[in-house]
Design a protein around this motif. Structure first.
Motif, PDB file in Angstrom:
ATOM      1  N   THR A  41      42.391  85.891  88.360  1.00  0.00           N
ATOM      2  CA  THR A  41      41.155  86.661  88.261  1.00  0.00           C
ATOM      3  C   THR A  41      41.378  88.007  87.971  1.00  0.00           C
ATOM      4  OG1 THR A  41      41.048  86.556  90.458  1.00  0.00           O
ATOM      5  CG2 THR A  41      40.030  84.764  89.570  1.00  0.00           C
TER       6      THR A  41
ATOM      7  N   VAL B 189      36.008  74.756  85.269  1.00  0.00           N
ATOM      8  CA  VAL B 189      34.739  74.466  84.380  1.00  0.00           C
ATOM      9  C   VAL B 189      34.265  73.169  84.173  1.00  0.00           C
ATOM     10  CG1 VAL B 189      34.012  75.429  82.209  1.00  0.00           C
ATOM     11  CG2 VAL B 189      35.403  77.007  83.505  1.00  0.00           C
TER      12      VAL B 189
ATOM     13  N   HIS C 182      39.240  80.163  84.999  1.00  0.00           N
ATOM     14  CA  HIS C 182      37.917  79.552  85.332  1.00  0.00           C
ATOM     15  C   HIS C 182      38.589  78.026  85.230  1.00  0.00           C
ATOM     16  CE1 HIS C 182      36.204  83.404  84.237  1.00  0.00           C
ATOM     17  NE2 HIS C 182      35.573  83.047  85.548  1.00  0.00           N
TER      18      HIS C 182
END
Length: 135
Positions: free
Chosen positions: A73, A132, A129
């Protein structure tokens, strides 16, 4: 002994947990950017690992090599939003602005059209991510 109050509390707790799970799932769906679809992610993965040559600097799994890790991230040149990833791929990162010391040529040095850039950006976005949900 009357067990109704205890059973009622258990039912309320389960209902609350189910509601919270649905709320979190709905928020996750809302957080998927427009343009990031399973089909586009799959196309972007093929380009990333193939003719887009992104893997040459970011590794086959996007975990970094010469270029930075795309699976965490930490975004060193943007906030990691889908639109910023698209722009970063289009414009590249010049040597004098690179925080890693490695320049990225526009479109990664590949002959990617705008739709292919968006596919690669969708794949790159999905790397950081991983939960998702499908649309």
């Amino acid at each position: 002994m009357n067990r109704r109050p205890a059973i009622t509390l258990v039912i309320i707790a389960l209902a609350s947990a189910t509601w919270q799970t649905r709320l979190v799932a709905q928020q996750a769906v809302r957080q998927v950017p427009e343009g990031v679809t399973p089909a586009r992610i799959a196309e972007g993965s093929k380009l990333f690992k193939g003719s887009g040559v992104c893997f040459a600097c970011h590794g086959l799994e996007g975990k970094g090599a010469t270029g930075p890790d795309l699976t965490d991230t930490l975004w060193i040149h943007s906030t990691g939003s889908f639109s910023e990833i698209v722009q970063q791929i289009v414009k590249g990162v010049p040597q004098n602005r690179s925080k890693s010391g490695v320049m990225m040529p526009p479109r990664g040095g590949a002959q990617l059209n705008d739709e292919q850039v968006k596919a690669v950006a969708a794949y790159v976005w999905s790397l950081s991510h991983p939960t998702v949900p499908s649309r």
